[in-house]
Design a protein around this motif. Structure first.
Motif, PDB file in Angstrom:
ATOM      1  N   SER A  19     -39.986  -7.143 -18.543  1.00  0.00           N
ATOM      2  CA  SER A  19     -38.756  -6.395 -18.864  1.00  0.00           C
ATOM      3  C   SER A  19     -39.029  -4.896 -19.060  1.00  0.00           C
ATOM      4  O   SER A  19     -38.096  -4.105 -19.149  1.00  0.00           O
ATOM      5  N   LYS A  31     -38.455   1.040 -21.661  1.00  0.00           N
ATOM      6  CA  LYS A  31     -37.408   0.026 -21.829  1.00  0.00           C
ATOM      7  C   LYS A  31     -36.313   0.603 -22.725  1.00  0.00           C
ATOM      8  O   LYS A  31     -36.593   1.362 -23.658  1.00  0.00           O
ATOM      9  N   ASP A  92     -40.757  -6.114 -28.494  1.00  0.00           N
ATOM     10  CA  ASP A  92     -39.860  -7.174 -27.995  1.00  0.00           C
ATOM     11  C   ASP A  92     -39.611  -8.230 -29.062  1.00  0.00           C
ATOM     12  O   ASP A  92     -38.519  -8.781 -29.181  1.00  0.00           O
TER      13      ASP A  92
END
Ligand SMILES: C[C@H](O)[C@H](O)[C@H]1CNC2=NC(N)=NC(=O)C2=N1
Length: 95
Positions: A19, A31, A92
């Protein structure tokens, strides 16, 4: 000095954090995170800041209201290292 990731190790490490996207023109990953409001974004940033300080590895980031943009690279290595991959996983888990 932390080693810069290269070759197969780099490919494998990046595959474990899909991601996170490679930044064009810089050996870094980035991100974007979006929260319901500033309070949630700021709480997230506070937790990331504490984890980053503990690891002595710090993000380049910015915040606008409920959005947080994070860019990771290892300045000492001049690019991506395993420290960035480890911090990406911690971030995350916090988000
Ligand atoms: C002296 C101190 O350990 C270093 O400057 C650390 C601090 N935090 C860091 N954070 C990041 N992202 N890259 C580094 O090379 C780095 N180096």
């Amino acid at each position: 000095m932390t080693a810069k990731l290269a070759g197969k190790a780099r490919t494998q490490a990046l595959a474990s954090i899909k991601s996170w996207k490679k930044v064009r023109g810089r050996d870094a990953i980035q991100k974007s995170f979006k929260f319901t409001d500033f309070n949630e974004a700021w709480g997230f940033m506070t937790r990331v800041a504490m984890a980053a300080e503990k690891a002595d590895h710090h993000p380049e980031w910015s915040n606008v209201y409920n959005k947080v943009e994070i860019l990771l690279l290892t300045h000492d290595a001049g690019g991506l290292s395993l420290k960035d991959v480890a911090l990406a996983k911690v971030i995350d888990a916090i988000a």
